[in-house]
Design a protein around this motif. Structure first.
Motif, PDB file in Angstrom:
ATOM      1  N   PHE A   1       0.837  -1.202   0.000  1.00 51.63           N
ATOM      2  CA  PHE A   1       0.000   0.000   0.000  1.00 51.63           C
ATOM      3  C   PHE A   1       0.870   1.250   0.000  1.00 51.63           C
ATOM      4  N   ALA A   2       2.090   1.140   0.539  1.00 48.78           N
ATOM      5  CA  ALA A   2       3.000   2.285   0.527  1.00 48.78           C
ATOM      6  C   ALA A   2       3.234   2.787  -0.897  1.00 48.78           C
ATOM      7  N   MET A   3       3.212   1.886  -1.883  1.00 49.85           N
ATOM      8  CA  MET A   3       3.372   2.291  -3.286  1.00 49.85           C
ATOM      9  C   MET A   3       2.280   3.280  -3.689  1.00 49.85           C
ATOM     10  N   TYR A   4       1.044   2.995  -3.308  1.00 48.99           N
ATOM     11  CA  TYR A   4      -0.056   3.892  -3.644  1.00 48.99           C
ATOM     12  C   TYR A   4       0.052   5.199  -2.859  1.00 48.99           C
TER      13      TYR A   4
ATOM     14  N   TRP B   1      -8.424   5.581   5.383  1.00 54.53           N
ATOM     15  CA  TRP B   1      -9.007   5.882   6.687  1.00 54.53           C
ATOM     16  C   TRP B   1     -10.519   6.078   6.576  1.00 54.53           C
ATOM     17  N   GLU B   2     -10.999   6.583   5.432  1.00 55.43           N
ATOM     18  CA  GLU B   2     -12.435   6.793   5.230  1.00 55.43           C
ATOM     19  C   GLU B   2     -13.185   5.487   4.952  1.00 55.43           C
ATOM     20  N   ALA B   3     -12.460   4.442   4.617  1.00 53.80           N
ATOM     21  CA  ALA B   3     -13.089   3.156   4.271  1.00 53.80           C
ATOM     22  C   ALA B   3     -13.690   2.508   5.517  1.00 53.80           C
ATOM     23  N   PRO B   4     -14.640   1.599   5.348  1.00 49.73           N
ATOM     24  CA  PRO B   4     -15.169   0.864   6.515  1.00 49.73           C
ATOM     25  C   PRO B   4     -14.065   0.023   7.144  1.00 49.73           C
ATOM     26  N   SER B   5     -14.198  -0.276   8.409  1.00 46.17           N
ATOM     27  CA  SER B   5     -13.152  -1.051   9.088  1.00 46.17           C
ATOM     28  C   SER B   5     -13.284  -2.545   8.840  1.00 46.17           C
TER      29      SER B   5
ATOM     30  N   GLU C   1      -3.498  11.352  -1.526  1.00 47.05           N
ATOM     31  CA  GLU C   1      -4.775  11.126  -0.850  1.00 47.05           C
ATOM     32  C   GLU C   1      -5.009   9.664  -0.472  1.00 47.05           C
ATOM     33  N   ALA C   2      -4.085   8.768  -0.794  1.00 49.14           N
ATOM     34  CA  ALA C   2      -4.326   7.329  -0.601  1.00 49.14           C
ATOM     35  C   ALA C   2      -4.608   6.976   0.856  1.00 49.14           C
TER      36      ALA C   2
ATOM     37  N   LEU D   1     -11.078   1.495  -3.093  1.00 50.66           N
ATOM     38  CA  LEU D   1     -10.473   2.791  -2.811  1.00 50.66           C
ATOM     39  C   LEU D   1     -10.107   3.454  -4.136  1.00 50.66           C
ATOM     40  N   THR D   2     -10.906   4.426  -4.551  1.00 53.02           N
ATOM     41  CA  THR D   2     -10.678   5.108  -5.836  1.00 53.02           C
ATOM     42  C   THR D   2      -9.771   6.309  -5.618  1.00 53.02           C
TER      43      THR D   2
END
Length: 484
Positions: free
Chosen positions: A456-459, A471-475, A465-466, A481-482
Motif C-alpha cells: 500500500f505504501a506504493m499507492y 481511513w475513510e473506508a469501513p473497518s 490522498e491514498a 479505494l478510488t
C-alpha cells in the motif's frame, strides 16, 4: 469450512460486545516502560507515544510478517481494521511485527507497478528470523529499486533501520504512526525480556500446550473442519535459534532440536542470556502475544482465523481469555486508468478479482458490435426449444427429461461458442486486449489479488490522498479505494 461457521460451531468470541467485555485486563507489568523505550529508539512520532496511554484500557492487535516496504497492501488493511476498532472503544491499536518468522521466501520479494510494468526486487536473504537479518547489505539494492521514492522523507527514515523487522516497523510508523499505530517487535532488545516468564513456564511442562492444541484439533475435525495445526508426538510449541531456527522436541526427559540434545537447565540458561533465542511456534504465538499485551480484540485474515480457532484450550492453559476475533478489511485500490476501464464496461472490480478474464468477457458483450445480435439469436433458439419441450411433453410425458437434457446441452454448447467468439474477437481488438491486460496488471498481478502483491505504501507514495481514502473506508467487510 468458512470462518463464520467455524466460529459458530466452536463458540468463538466475535463482535463489538465481545470486544468490550474483554477490555480492562492488564498486560505485563513492565510493558509500558519497555514499549516506550522501543518506540523512543525507533524515533516514533508523538502520536504513537500518546497512543501508549490507551493500553491501560486494552489493545486491538493484528500482525504480519516483516515484508519489504511494509509487505503487501493487506498489512495496511489489517492496521486500518485494528485502529478503527481500537478507537471505537478507547483502546490502543497494536501491530505485532512477526520478526521471529524465518520463512524468508515470504518476505524477500518486493513488487512495484511502475510505468505500467510490474517490476520485482528479490533479495537473497539468509534463512534467519527477520529480526536477525541486517538491512545494510541490501540497502543499496532497495534504494536503487525505489528510485526517486527513496528520497521521500518517510523512506529516508525507514531505510536507516538496522534490521529487516525494524525496517518494517519504521515503514508502519512513517505511514501510519500519525494514526497512533503501535508496532511491536517481540525480538527487539527492549521487548523480548517480557516473554521470559512465559517461556520458563513452557519449558517446565513442554508438551502441555501441544497436547491442548491436538485436543482442540480433534474436536474441530469431528465437527467437519480441517485443523491446520497439529503437533507430532514429542513436538513442543517452541523453536530454538542456534545456527538456524529449529523446532524443539521433548522425549525421554530431555529436549532436542534434531541436531543435539539439551537439558532443561541448559535451555533456561540460554533463555536468561538472550530471551529472543527461544520463540513460540504458531500454536503458541498468539497466546504469548496476549500474555504480554492486554489484548481485547485480534484482527486476522481468513487463514489465520482457522489456526487461532484451534487455540482455545491453549488460552485456557495459560488462564487467558481468548480475544474477540475480527476478519480484516479486504480492499482494492483503483487508480484513474483502471477506474475508467471498469466504468466503460460496467465491470465490478471484485468480479474481476474473483473471475478475471471470464468476468471481463462477460462485461464486454454489450459493447461488441454484432455480438448482441448473435447472443439474442441464441436466446431465441433456447426459447424455441423450451416451447418444443412443452409441446412434446403434452404428447408424451416421458419425453420431458430427455428434452430438458437436450436443451441444457444446447445452452451449454451455445455459451461455450459465445466465449470462443469473444476470445477470438478479443485477440483481434487491440483496445480490448490492452484494457484486459491493464486490468490484470493492476487488479490480478501474478494471478493473485492486488492486496497480496503490491504494497500500500506504493499507492501512498504515488497518490497523496491514498491514506485518507483508506481511513475513510469501513473497518470491516470490503472496500474499493478510488484514487486520483
Amino acid at each position: 469450512m468458512e470462518a463464520s461457521l467455524l466460529a459458530r460451531l466452536l463458540g468463538l468470541p466475535q463482535g463489538e460486545e465481545a470486544l468490550k467485555e474483554r477490555l480492562g485486563r492488564q498486560g505485563h507489568p513492565r510493558l509500558l516502560s519497555a514499549f516506550r523505550a522501543y518506540l523512543k529508539r525507533l524515533g516514533a512520532p508523538r502520536e504513537a507515544f500518546a497512543a501508549l496511554e490507551a493500553l491501560g484500557r486494552g489493545a486491538v492487535v493484528t500482525g504480519q510478517q516483516a515484508g519489504l516496504l511494509g509487505g503487501p497492501a493487506l498489512t495496511f488493511y489489517k492496521a486500518k481494521t485494528a485502529l478503527a476498532l481500537a478507537r471505537g472503544v478507547g483502546a490502543a491499536g497494536v501491530f505485532w511485527v512477526a520478526s521471529q518468522d524465518h520463512d524468508v521466501e515470504e518476505v524477500r520479494h518486493l513488487y512495484l507497478l511502475l510505468d505500467e510494468e510490474l517490476r520485482t526486487l528479490s533479495l537473497p536473504l539468509p534463512p534467519l528470523p527477520a529480526g536477525r537479518i541486517l538491512l545494510a547489505p541490501y540497502r543499496e539494492a532497495l534504494v536503487g529499486f525505489l528510485g526517486p521514492w527513496a528520497k521521500d522523507a518517510r523512506l529516508v527514515y525507514a531505510l536507516e533501520s538496522r534490521t529487516l523487522s525494524e525496517f518494517f516497523a519504521k515503514v508502519l510508523l512513517a505511514f501510519l504512526g500519525e494514526w497512533g499505530l503501535l508496532p511491536f517487535d517481540p525480538m527487539a532488545e527492549e521487548l523480548s525480556p517480557l516473554f521470559q516468564e512465559a517461556l520458563e513456564r513452557e519449558l517446565e511442562d513442554p508438551l502441555a500446550s501441544a497436547e491442548a492444541l491436538n485436543q482442540e484439533a480433534e474436536r474441530i475435525q469431528a465437527l467437519g473442519g480441517k485443523p491446520p495445526l497439529r503437533r507430532k508426538p514429542g513436538a513442543t510449541n517452541l523453536f530454538l535459534e542456534t545456527d538456524a531456527r529449529r523446532l524443539l522436541f521433548y522425549e525421554g526427559g530431555a529436549f532436542h532440536d534434531g541436531v543435539r540434545r539439551y537439558s532443561q537447565k541448559e535451555l533456561l540458561e540460554v533463555l536468561r542470556a538472550d530471551p529472543s533465542r527461544l520463540t513460540p511456534a504458531a500454536g503458541l504465538r498468539p497466546v504469548f502475544q496476549d500474555w504480554v499485551l492486554p489484548t481485547a480484540g485480534f484482527v486476522v485474515g481468513p487463514s489465520e482465523f482457522r489456526y487461532v480457532a484451534e487455540l482455545s484450550r491453549v488460552y485456557a492453559l495459560y488462564s487467558l481469555p481468548m480475544p474477540a476475533l475480527f476478519l480484516r478489511l479486504r480492499a482494492v485500490v483503483l487508480e484513474p486508468p483502471v477506474a475508467r476501464i471498469l466504468r466503460r464496461y460496467g465491470l465490478d472490480p471484485w468480479a474481476f478479482e474473483e473471475r478475471g478474464e471470464a468476468a471481463f468477457l462477460e462485461a464486454v458483450r454489450g459493447v461488441l458490435e454484432g455480438f448482441r445480435e448473435v447472443e439474442e439469436e441464441l436466446v431465441r433458439l433456447l426459447r424455441q426449444l423450451e416451447a418444443l419441450e412443452e409441446r412434446a411433453k403434452a404428447l408424451e410425458p416421458t419425453l420431458e427429461r430427455p428434452f430438458r437434457r437436450y436443451r441444457a446441452r444446447v445452452g451449454g454448447e451455445g455459451e461455450r461458442l459465445m466465449r470462443k467468439l469473444l476470445r477470438a474477437r478479443l485477440g483481434r481488438d487491440a483496445v480490448l486486449l490492452h484494457h484486459l491486460e491493464r486490468l490484470k496488471r493492476h487488479l490480478l498481478p501474478l494471478s493473485l489479488p492486488q492486496e497480496r502483491v503490491y504494497p500500500f505504501a506504493m499507492y501512498a507514495l504515488r497518490h497523496p490522498e491514498a491514506l485518507a481514502r483508506l481511513w475513510e473506508a469501513p473497518s470491516l467487510g470490503r472496500a474499493a479505494l478510488t484514487l486520483g
